[in-house]
Design an enzyme around this catalytic site. Structure first.
Site, PDB file in Angstrom:
ATOM      1  NE  ARG A 159      -3.515  -2.230   2.827  1.00  0.00           N
ATOM      2  CZ  ARG A 159      -3.216  -3.370   3.450  1.00  0.00           C
ATOM      3  NH1 ARG A 159      -2.016  -3.522   4.005  1.00  0.00           N
ATOM      4  NH2 ARG A 159      -4.101  -4.352   3.537  1.00  0.00           N
ATOM      5  CE  LYS A 182      -6.441  -0.865   4.547  1.00  0.00           C
ATOM      6  NZ  LYS A 182      -7.707  -1.035   3.802  1.00  0.00           N
ATOM      7  CG  HIS A 250      -4.811   0.817  -3.947  1.00  0.00           C
ATOM      8  ND1 HIS A 250      -4.063   0.598  -2.807  1.00  0.00           N
ATOM      9  CD2 HIS A 250      -5.858  -0.049  -3.874  1.00  0.00           C
ATOM     10  CE1 HIS A 250      -4.637  -0.337  -2.070  1.00  0.00           C
ATOM     11  NE2 HIS A 250      -5.717  -0.747  -2.699  1.00  0.00           N
TER      12      HIS A 250
END
Length: 304
Positions: A159, A182, A250
């Site tokens: 990311r 995340k 992305h």
């Protein structure tokens, strides 16, 4: 005004999400905004302070009124579905603690929406993007930086926040990177030689100190590189290459996954490399045509 005990309950739920579910701070912020917006509507809707009592008595009609209000102010189906999910999760947690019946809220269906499938770049387009970003900057070290960032995004499937979160301690890039994604979940990502070479070239030219915990990728003045700068250089490059607007930072992550799968990579392994909790998320990140799928099927299927 939202009652203090309900505000306290919301804070407790967010702490629960943070501690037990590993939710990131961005997710926590989104949850807080979604639930606070819902509670604010219920306060206006009922014309009274929103406390635990009124919350426990919410009806399906109340829920439909909130959803209609959200759609009326321009909230899209996807965003409303996300907000509803947050409200339901909070409501389920609260009902378990307070002992009331949550069916009226939990039974509400989310609005239907069409999931947008990611659009990865073709292999040649991804290579052309890496070559083209080098031409956008006038300063050699900035050009090398842009190449390094884009190569890391595509070559490691990171990311953009993960790539820009690398520090000087990562130099020189090892064969394996430990990436915290995340929710603070850590994963191991192999680093291809092209990515190591691109980062080494950038580090040699960069005029700023890249040691210690300082950011690896720097802006012009030496501060942390802003994601918008990466987006902008890719925008300029895609326009020059005639690529669609979907050619974003992305999209390079999508391309990493898709090209690995097309080359015969295992979906479970790609899931680990991307750091996805769910295999279904990984499936949405990959795009393989039906011909390739049949080739894989024919190669793997046992024959009589």
């Amino acid at each position: 005004m939202i009652a203090p005990q309900l505000t306290h309950a919301l804070a407790g739920w967010l702490d629960h999400c943070r501690a037990l579910n590993g939710a990131s701070e961005n997710t926590i912020t989104a949850y807080r905004g979604d639930v606070m917006g819902f509670l604010a509507f219920m306060q206006t809707h009922h014309g009274d302070q929103v406390g635990l009592g009124p919350i426990a008595r919410i009806t399906t009609g109340d829920m439909r009124a909130w959803m209609a209000h959200e759609r009326g102010r321009g909230v899209g189906a996807r965003s409303l579905a996300r907000s509803l999910s947050a409200v339901k999760t909070f409501y389920r947690w609260l009902s378990d603690r307070e002992g009331f019946e949550p069916t009226a809220v939990l039974s509400i269906r989310a609005p239907k929406f069409t999931k947008k499938l990611p659009r990865p770049l073709e292999i040649d387009a991804a290579r052309a993007m890496i070559d083209r970003v080098e031409c956008q900057a006038t300063e050699p070290w900035v050009a090398a930086r842009d190449v390094a960032v884009v190569t890391v995004l595509y070559g490691c499937g990171l990311r953009i926040s993960e790539a820009l979160g690398l520090t000087g301690r990562a130099l020189p890039l090892p064969d394996i990177l430990r990436i915290k994604g995340k929710g603070g979940k850590e994963r191991i990502v192999p680093v291809i030689p092209a990515a190591r070479a691109a980062v080494d070239a950038y580090a040699r030219l960069c005029p700023h100190d890249l040691t210690g915990n300082a950011p690896l990728f720097r802006g012009i003045r030496g501060g942390p590189l802003n994601p918008r700068a990466v987006q902008k250089v890719m925008e300029l490059s895609r326009l020059q290459l005639g690529l669609p607007a979907s050619a974003t930072p992305h999209a390079l992550r999508h391309s990493f996954a898709t090209h690995l799968l097309t080359a015969g990579g295992d979906l479970r392994t790609i899931q680990e490399l991307l750091g996805h909790a769910s295999l279904s998320t990984t499936q949405a990140y990959t795009s393989v045509d039906s011909v390739r799928l049949m080739e894989v099927y024919d190669a793997a299927h046992p024959r009589a």
